[in-house]
Write an enzyme that holds these catalytic residues in place. Sequence first.
Site, PDB file in Angstrom:
ATOM      1  N   ASP A  60      -1.179   4.209 -13.170  1.00 19.61           N
ATOM      2  CA  ASP A  60      -1.899   5.329 -12.530  1.00 19.61           C
ATOM      3  C   ASP A  60      -0.861   6.255 -11.895  1.00 19.61           C
ATOM      4  O   ASP A  60      -0.893   6.524 -10.708  1.00 19.61           O
ATOM      5  CB  ASP A  60      -2.941   4.841 -11.505  1.00 19.61           C
ATOM      6  CG  ASP A  60      -2.326   4.122 -10.328  1.00 19.61           C
ATOM      7  OD1 ASP A  60      -1.220   3.546 -10.480  1.00 19.61           O
ATOM      8  OD2 ASP A  60      -2.920   4.141  -9.230  1.00 19.61           O
ATOM      9  N   ASP A 105       4.800   4.145 -10.023  1.00 23.15           N
ATOM     10  CA  ASP A 105       4.536   3.875 -11.445  1.00 23.15           C
ATOM     11  C   ASP A 105       5.616   4.554 -12.300  1.00 23.15           C
ATOM     12  O   ASP A 105       6.074   3.980 -13.293  1.00 23.15           O
ATOM     13  CB  ASP A 105       3.177   4.454 -11.867  1.00 23.15           C
ATOM     14  CG  ASP A 105       2.024   3.925 -11.052  1.00 23.15           C
ATOM     15  OD1 ASP A 105       1.286   3.063 -11.528  1.00 23.15           O
ATOM     16  OD2 ASP A 105       1.867   4.393  -9.908  1.00 23.15           O
ATOM     17  N   ASN A 157      -4.118   6.322  -8.153  1.00 27.02           N
ATOM     18  CA  ASN A 157      -3.437   7.209  -7.213  1.00 27.02           C
ATOM     19  C   ASN A 157      -4.059   8.605  -7.278  1.00 27.02           C
ATOM     20  O   ASN A 157      -4.223   9.280  -6.272  1.00 27.02           O
ATOM     21  CB  ASN A 157      -1.959   7.356  -7.595  1.00 27.02           C
ATOM     22  CG  ASN A 157      -1.106   6.197  -7.129  1.00 27.02           C
ATOM     23  OD1 ASN A 157      -1.252   5.731  -6.013  1.00 27.02           O
ATOM     24  ND2 ASN A 157      -0.216   5.745  -7.990  1.00 27.02           N
ATOM     25  N   THR A 171      -0.181  -1.583 -13.232  1.00 24.90           N
ATOM     26  CA  THR A 171       0.323  -1.149 -11.925  1.00 24.90           C
ATOM     27  C   THR A 171      -0.647  -0.171 -11.255  1.00 24.90           C
ATOM     28  O   THR A 171      -0.255   0.628 -10.412  1.00 24.90           O
ATOM     29  CB  THR A 171       1.727  -0.496 -12.059  1.00 24.90           C
ATOM     30  OG1 THR A 171       1.625   0.628 -12.926  1.00 24.90           O
ATOM     31  CG2 THR A 171       2.744  -1.474 -12.599  1.00 24.90           C
ATOM     32  N   PHE A 205      -4.552  -1.291  -2.219  1.00 24.79           N
ATOM     33  CA  PHE A 205      -5.196  -0.177  -2.915  1.00 24.79           C
ATOM     34  C   PHE A 205      -5.666  -0.498  -4.340  1.00 24.79           C
ATOM     35  O   PHE A 205      -6.818  -0.206  -4.710  1.00 24.79           O
ATOM     36  CB  PHE A 205      -4.266   1.049  -2.936  1.00 24.79           C
ATOM     37  CG  PHE A 205      -4.808   2.147  -3.788  1.00 24.79           C
ATOM     38  CD1 PHE A 205      -5.813   2.982  -3.324  1.00 24.79           C
ATOM     39  CD2 PHE A 205      -4.373   2.317  -5.103  1.00 24.79           C
ATOM     40  CE1 PHE A 205      -6.357   3.968  -4.126  1.00 24.79           C
ATOM     41  CE2 PHE A 205      -4.910   3.303  -5.908  1.00 24.79           C
ATOM     42  CZ  PHE A 205      -5.896   4.133  -5.414  1.00 24.79           C
ATOM     43  N   ASN A 206      -4.770  -1.033  -5.185  1.00 24.02           N
ATOM     44  CA  ASN A 206      -5.144  -1.230  -6.603  1.00 24.02           C
ATOM     45  C   ASN A 206      -6.354  -2.141  -6.752  1.00 24.02           C
ATOM     46  O   ASN A 206      -7.169  -1.969  -7.674  1.00 24.02           O
ATOM     47  CB  ASN A 206      -3.975  -1.823  -7.404  1.00 24.02           C
ATOM     48  CG  ASN A 206      -2.864  -0.819  -7.641  1.00 24.02           C
ATOM     49  OD1 ASN A 206      -3.084   0.384  -7.541  1.00 24.02           O
ATOM     50  ND2 ASN A 206      -1.669  -1.306  -7.936  1.00 24.02           N
ATOM     51  N   HIS A 217       6.604  -0.164  -5.155  1.00 19.60           N
ATOM     52  CA  HIS A 217       5.804  -1.330  -5.533  1.00 19.60           C
ATOM     53  C   HIS A 217       5.834  -1.669  -7.027  1.00 19.60           C
ATOM     54  O   HIS A 217       6.161  -2.777  -7.423  1.00 19.60           O
ATOM     55  CB  HIS A 217       4.334  -1.093  -5.162  1.00 19.60           C
ATOM     56  CG  HIS A 217       4.096  -0.583  -3.797  1.00 19.60           C
ATOM     57  ND1 HIS A 217       4.136  -1.379  -2.680  1.00 19.60           N
ATOM     58  CD2 HIS A 217       3.786   0.668  -3.345  1.00 19.60           C
ATOM     59  CE1 HIS A 217       3.842  -0.665  -1.613  1.00 19.60           C
ATOM     60  NE2 HIS A 217       3.637   0.581  -1.982  1.00 19.60           N
ATOM     61  N   ASP A 218       5.420  -0.680  -7.828  1.00 19.76           N
ATOM     62  CA  ASP A 218       5.158  -0.962  -9.241  1.00 19.76           C
ATOM     63  C   ASP A 218       6.419  -1.346 -10.006  1.00 19.76           C
ATOM     64  O   ASP A 218       6.369  -2.131 -10.959  1.00 19.76           O
ATOM     65  CB  ASP A 218       4.521   0.271  -9.903  1.00 19.76           C
ATOM     66  CG  ASP A 218       3.184   0.610  -9.272  1.00 19.76           C
ATOM     67  OD1 ASP A 218       2.581  -0.280  -8.644  1.00 19.76           O
ATOM     68  OD2 ASP A 218       2.744   1.764  -9.407  1.00 19.76           O
TER      69      ASP A 218
END
Length: 333
Positions: free
Chosen positions: A11, A16, A40, A141, A182-183, A259-260
């Site tokens: 996303d 990402d 996102n 992700t 969030f995800n 993060h991703d």
Amino acid sequence: MTKQRVIMDVDTGSDDAVAIMAAILSPDIDLVGLTTVAGNKEINFTTDNTLRVVELLGADVPVYRGCEKAMVCTLLHNRHGDYTGATGVGTKLDAQGRKIEYHTDCLPLPAPTIREQPEHAVFYLVDTLMRSDGDIVLVPTGPLTNLAMAMRIQPKICQKIKAICFMGGGFKVFNATGASEFNIWADPEAAQIVVTSGVPVTMVPLDATHRANFTLDDARELRSWNTPAADLVATLVEERVAAYNAFQPQELPDSAPLHDALALAAVIDPQVLRDVRLMRVDVDISGGFADGQTICDTRAFPDRTPNVRVALDADRERFVTLIKSLLRSCPAR
Ligand code: BDR
Ligand code: CA
């Protein structure tokens, strides 16, 4: 050595973007395809941003547009509902009254001239996995909508997926609500379908990603290489550090998680993850206070079979060194 075949479900999204770049640049990965999902940002932006990143690196990786909204989030009246990704630039004032902009719609790259594929991401996943030799690792992700949809359309894909390594969830660290990441929050039912699919799953939660931050010093080093890829990552790190410093200051000064990129890095080098524990993980889909929480059962005798390897920590040095080495391999201007 044979390359690991990977499909990323993204996303995009600044972190990402770094994950995609690392996958494209890694000699250990054959990036078979990229599927996009709302998260996102709205699907138009996550797809457009993904194309921008692929074009920046001149890569020949097909991009498939996926789901524009969560599976069933609209059905409970007390749910966050109809989440389709945010639009516009997030702007907040920090404690000193300075304007901090974050989560812009478009990555700071030229509009793409390459185009997405005509097939929907979910059907691409079903077709590609069913035709595969069971050798593809999935790296989602973003919200898990596409993958869960594919699993519902053709459950046999679950026997075809070698492994899933997804960024999402929290053990003790959360960001969307007091109980959720969030995800997972964006599509909790999808996440529950994926973690209970029987596929070997590794979860890279916020607890791990916040231990593998990039710093402003890292950004300065990347900038000095004067390559398009390193420049982009430097800019993204700087923007993220500004936002994290203002609203979620990290233990490591002037730093922010990507993060991703950690989830993708774990496919190349599993040692970037630390303290990985097999646990029973279920997702709260109640629509209540803990909606979207990844409930990690740490009891000695959980009453349901352990199903997810949960990374509780990460090796920052190893991760940062890996990402830098991949970016270093990208030609200068
Ligand atoms: C996750 O949410 C998104 O904002 C990021 O791209 C990452 O995948 C972190 O909670
Ligand atoms: Ca993401």
